[in-house]
Design a protein around this motif. Structure first.
Motif, PDB file in Angstrom:
ATOM      1  N   ASN A  37     -13.011  -9.527  -2.220  1.00  0.00           N
ATOM      2  CA  ASN A  37     -11.594  -9.376  -3.230  1.00  0.00           C
ATOM      3  C   ASN A  37     -10.330  -8.921  -2.432  1.00  0.00           C
ATOM      4  O   ASN A  37      -9.772  -8.754  -3.802  1.00  0.00           O
ATOM      5  CB  ASN A  37     -12.267 -10.142  -4.465  1.00  0.00           C
ATOM      6  N   GLY A  38     -10.136  -7.752  -1.633  1.00  0.00           N
ATOM      7  CA  GLY A  38      -9.644  -6.870  -1.580  1.00  0.00           C
ATOM      8  C   GLY A  38      -9.729  -6.506  -2.558  1.00  0.00           C
ATOM      9  O   GLY A  38      -9.020  -5.114  -2.131  1.00  0.00           O
ATOM     10  N   LEU A  39     -10.615  -5.290  -3.329  1.00  0.00           N
ATOM     11  CA  LEU A  39     -11.249  -4.070  -3.596  1.00  0.00           C
ATOM     12  C   LEU A  39     -11.628  -3.557  -2.711  1.00  0.00           C
ATOM     13  O   LEU A  39     -12.374  -2.764  -2.896  1.00  0.00           O
ATOM     14  CB  LEU A  39     -11.751  -4.287  -5.087  1.00  0.00           C
ATOM     15  N   PHE A  40     -10.547  -3.109  -1.671  1.00  0.00           N
ATOM     16  CA  PHE A  40     -11.447  -1.913  -0.201  1.00  0.00           C
ATOM     17  C   PHE A  40     -11.772  -0.917  -1.060  1.00  0.00           C
ATOM     18  O   PHE A  40     -12.973  -0.925  -0.254  1.00  0.00           O
ATOM     19  CB  PHE A  40     -10.595  -2.173   0.734  1.00  0.00           C
ATOM     20  N   GLU A  41     -11.304  -0.109  -0.969  1.00  0.00           N
ATOM     21  CA  GLU A  41     -11.425   1.424  -1.880  1.00  0.00           C
ATOM     22  C   GLU A  41     -13.103   1.800  -2.299  1.00  0.00           C
ATOM     23  O   GLU A  41     -14.104   2.218  -1.516  1.00  0.00           O
ATOM     24  CB  GLU A  41     -10.293   1.934  -2.324  1.00  0.00           C
ATOM     25  N   LYS A  42     -13.250   0.582  -3.033  1.00  0.00           N
ATOM     26  CA  LYS A  42     -14.663   0.151  -3.592  1.00  0.00           C
ATOM     27  C   LYS A  42     -15.880   0.582  -2.326  1.00  0.00           C
ATOM     28  O   LYS A  42     -17.145   1.100  -2.536  1.00  0.00           O
ATOM     29  CB  LYS A  42     -15.057  -0.555  -3.782  1.00  0.00           C
ATOM     30  N   THR A  43     -15.144  -0.417  -1.257  1.00  0.00           N
ATOM     31  CA  THR A  43     -16.742  -0.174  -0.284  1.00  0.00           C
ATOM     32  C   THR A  43     -16.466   0.414   1.399  1.00  0.00           C
ATOM     33  O   THR A  43     -17.549   0.577   1.925  1.00  0.00           O
ATOM     34  CB  THR A  43     -16.342  -1.538  -0.002  1.00  0.00           C
ATOM     35  N   ALA A  66     -10.888   2.270  12.629  1.00  0.00           N
ATOM     36  CA  ALA A  66     -10.303   1.367  12.010  1.00  0.00           C
ATOM     37  C   ALA A  66     -10.127   0.342  11.315  1.00  0.00           C
ATOM     38  O   ALA A  66      -9.681  -0.746  10.882  1.00  0.00           O
ATOM     39  CB  ALA A  66     -10.918   0.704  13.761  1.00  0.00           C
ATOM     40  N   ILE A  67     -11.701   0.324  10.734  1.00  0.00           N
ATOM     41  CA  ILE A  67     -11.673  -1.178   9.129  1.00  0.00           C
ATOM     42  C   ILE A  67     -10.754  -0.544   7.890  1.00  0.00           C
ATOM     43  O   ILE A  67      -9.476  -1.108   7.585  1.00  0.00           O
ATOM     44  CB  ILE A  67     -13.120  -1.050   8.935  1.00  0.00           C
ATOM     45  N   ILE A  68     -10.929   1.031   7.933  1.00  0.00           N
ATOM     46  CA  ILE A  68     -10.161   0.979   6.954  1.00  0.00           C
ATOM     47  C   ILE A  68      -8.763   1.253   7.306  1.00  0.00           C
ATOM     48  O   ILE A  68      -7.947   0.936   6.623  1.00  0.00           O
ATOM     49  CB  ILE A  68     -10.772   2.818   6.620  1.00  0.00           C
ATOM     50  N   ARG A  69      -7.920   2.083   8.102  1.00  0.00           N
ATOM     51  CA  ARG A  69      -6.774   1.102   8.516  1.00  0.00           C
ATOM     52  C   ARG A  69      -6.315  -0.031   8.184  1.00  0.00           C
ATOM     53  O   ARG A  69      -5.348  -0.023   7.644  1.00  0.00           O
ATOM     54  CB  ARG A  69      -6.438   2.089   9.389  1.00  0.00           C
ATOM     55  N   ASN A  70      -6.404  -0.937   8.626  1.00  0.00           N
ATOM     56  CA  ASN A  70      -6.629  -2.284   8.499  1.00  0.00           C
ATOM     57  C   ASN A  70      -7.279  -2.237   6.900  1.00  0.00           C
ATOM     58  O   ASN A  70      -5.186  -3.292   6.314  1.00  0.00           O
ATOM     59  CB  ASN A  70      -7.760  -3.023   8.785  1.00  0.00           C
ATOM     60  N   GLU A  75      -3.896  -4.080   1.933  1.00  0.00           N
ATOM     61  CA  GLU A  75      -3.195  -3.785   0.079  1.00  0.00           C
ATOM     62  C   GLU A  75      -1.986  -3.224   0.534  1.00  0.00           C
ATOM     63  O   GLU A  75      -1.415  -4.138  -0.212  1.00  0.00           O
ATOM     64  CB  GLU A  75      -3.955  -2.257  -0.057  1.00  0.00           C
ATOM     65  N   ASN A  76      -1.379  -2.858   1.696  1.00  0.00           N
ATOM     66  CA  ASN A  76      -0.046  -2.535   1.556  1.00  0.00           C
ATOM     67  C   ASN A  76       0.916  -4.255   1.348  1.00  0.00           C
ATOM     68  O   ASN A  76       1.615  -4.391   0.360  1.00  0.00           O
ATOM     69  CB  ASN A  76       0.727  -2.649   2.747  1.00  0.00           C
ATOM     70  N   ARG A  79      -0.075  -5.468  -2.414  1.00  0.00           N
ATOM     71  CA  ARG A  79       1.235  -5.006  -2.985  1.00  0.00           C
ATOM     72  C   ARG A  79       2.722  -5.789  -3.512  1.00  0.00           C
ATOM     73  O   ARG A  79       3.804  -5.630  -4.448  1.00  0.00           O
ATOM     74  CB  ARG A  79       1.482  -3.156  -2.878  1.00  0.00           C
ATOM     75  N   THR A  80       3.188  -6.082  -2.654  1.00  0.00           N
ATOM     76  CA  THR A  80       3.811  -7.229  -1.868  1.00  0.00           C
ATOM     77  C   THR A  80       3.931  -8.807  -2.704  1.00  0.00           C
ATOM     78  O   THR A  80       4.997  -9.760  -3.042  1.00  0.00           O
ATOM     79  CB  THR A  80       4.593  -7.285  -0.648  1.00  0.00           C
ATOM     80  N   VAL A  81       2.735  -9.206  -3.463  1.00  0.00           N
ATOM     81  CA  VAL A  81       2.525 -10.181  -4.088  1.00  0.00           C
ATOM     82  C   VAL A  81       1.425 -10.349  -5.151  1.00  0.00           C
ATOM     83  O   VAL A  81       0.442  -9.279  -5.174  1.00  0.00           O
ATOM     84  CB  VAL A  81       1.980 -11.481  -3.180  1.00  0.00           C
ATOM     85  N   THR A  82       1.173 -11.418  -5.905  1.00  0.00           N
ATOM     86  CA  THR A  82       0.229 -11.476  -6.728  1.00  0.00           C
ATOM     87  C   THR A  82      -0.720 -12.045  -6.029  1.00  0.00           C
ATOM     88  O   THR A  82      -0.098 -12.732  -5.128  1.00  0.00           O
ATOM     89  CB  THR A  82       0.907 -12.388  -7.840  1.00  0.00           C
ATOM     90  N   THR A  83      -1.864 -11.686  -6.243  1.00  0.00           N
ATOM     91  CA  THR A  83      -2.874 -12.517  -5.786  1.00  0.00           C
ATOM     92  C   THR A  83      -4.339 -13.338  -6.680  1.00  0.00           C
ATOM     93  O   THR A  83      -4.193 -12.698  -7.584  1.00  0.00           O
ATOM     94  CB  THR A  83      -4.231 -11.121  -5.262  1.00  0.00           C
ATOM     95  N   ARG A  84      -4.921 -14.111  -6.630  1.00  0.00           N
ATOM     96  CA  ARG A  84      -6.287 -14.528  -6.895  1.00  0.00           C
ATOM     97  C   ARG A  84      -6.556 -14.779  -5.851  1.00  0.00           C
ATOM     98  O   ARG A  84      -6.680 -15.734  -5.049  1.00  0.00           O
ATOM     99  CB  ARG A  84      -4.900 -16.567  -7.859  1.00  0.00           C
ATOM    100  N   PHE A  85      -7.676 -14.245  -6.321  1.00  0.00           N
ATOM    101  CA  PHE A  85      -8.962 -14.715  -5.811  1.00  0.00           C
ATOM    102  C   PHE A  85     -10.193 -15.321  -6.285  1.00  0.00           C
ATOM    103  O   PHE A  85     -10.259 -15.122  -7.495  1.00  0.00           O
ATOM    104  CB  PHE A  85      -9.518 -13.053  -4.372  1.00  0.00           C
TER     105      PHE A  85
END
Length: 145
Positions: A37-43, A66-70, A75-76, A79-85
């Protein structure tokens, strides 16, 4: 003497496990739900150093960095859209966990992209992600043309 050395070694192993085991103690389903769901930092702390992530037909990332860079690039974009997961199912079987769901990306009130996805995660014996395989299908949002 041998017993003392074994006790010392056992203590060293316990201390090492504490250093490499994630502190938050999230369950596997919580980890994959966050990542999918795009909450990458927690993982990030749950990625093994040699983890891989394949987005089938699109990209392959080898190694935690490499995974963190992607993830940072994604995440960038977020920031340009509203997401609904929306998560539909999570299935766990030992070291394997799968999740399927959808993602809608909205800009200026209009859906710019809608994706149905399935992610399959493999964990190692320490509870760290060893691999992620993502299947993403860009499609129309159900009920729209």
């Amino acid at each position: 003497m041998k017993v003392d050395k074994m006790a010392d070694l056992s203590q060293e192993i316990k201390e090492w496990q504490l250093m490499v085991t994630p502190e938050n103690n999230m369950s596997k389903t919580e980890i994959i739900a966050a990542f999918s769901n795009g909450l990458f930092e927690k993982t990030f702390e749950y990625l093994s150093e040699n983890a891989t992530w394949e987005v089938v037909g699109e990209n392959y990332f080898n190694g935690k960095e490499a995974i963190i860079r992607n993830c940072r690039e994604v995440e960038n974009y977020f920031r340009t859209v509203t997401t609904r997961f929306e998560t539909f199912n999570i299935i766990e079987d030992g070291h394997k966990v799968a999740v399927n769901g959808s993602g809608e990306f909205i800009r200026d009130g209009l859906t710019v992209s809608y994706v149905q996805a399935c992610d399959v995660y493999l964990f190692d014996d320490q509870g760290l992600i060893r691999s992620i395989t993502s299947y993403c299908i860009q499609t129309s949002k159900p009920g729209t043309k």
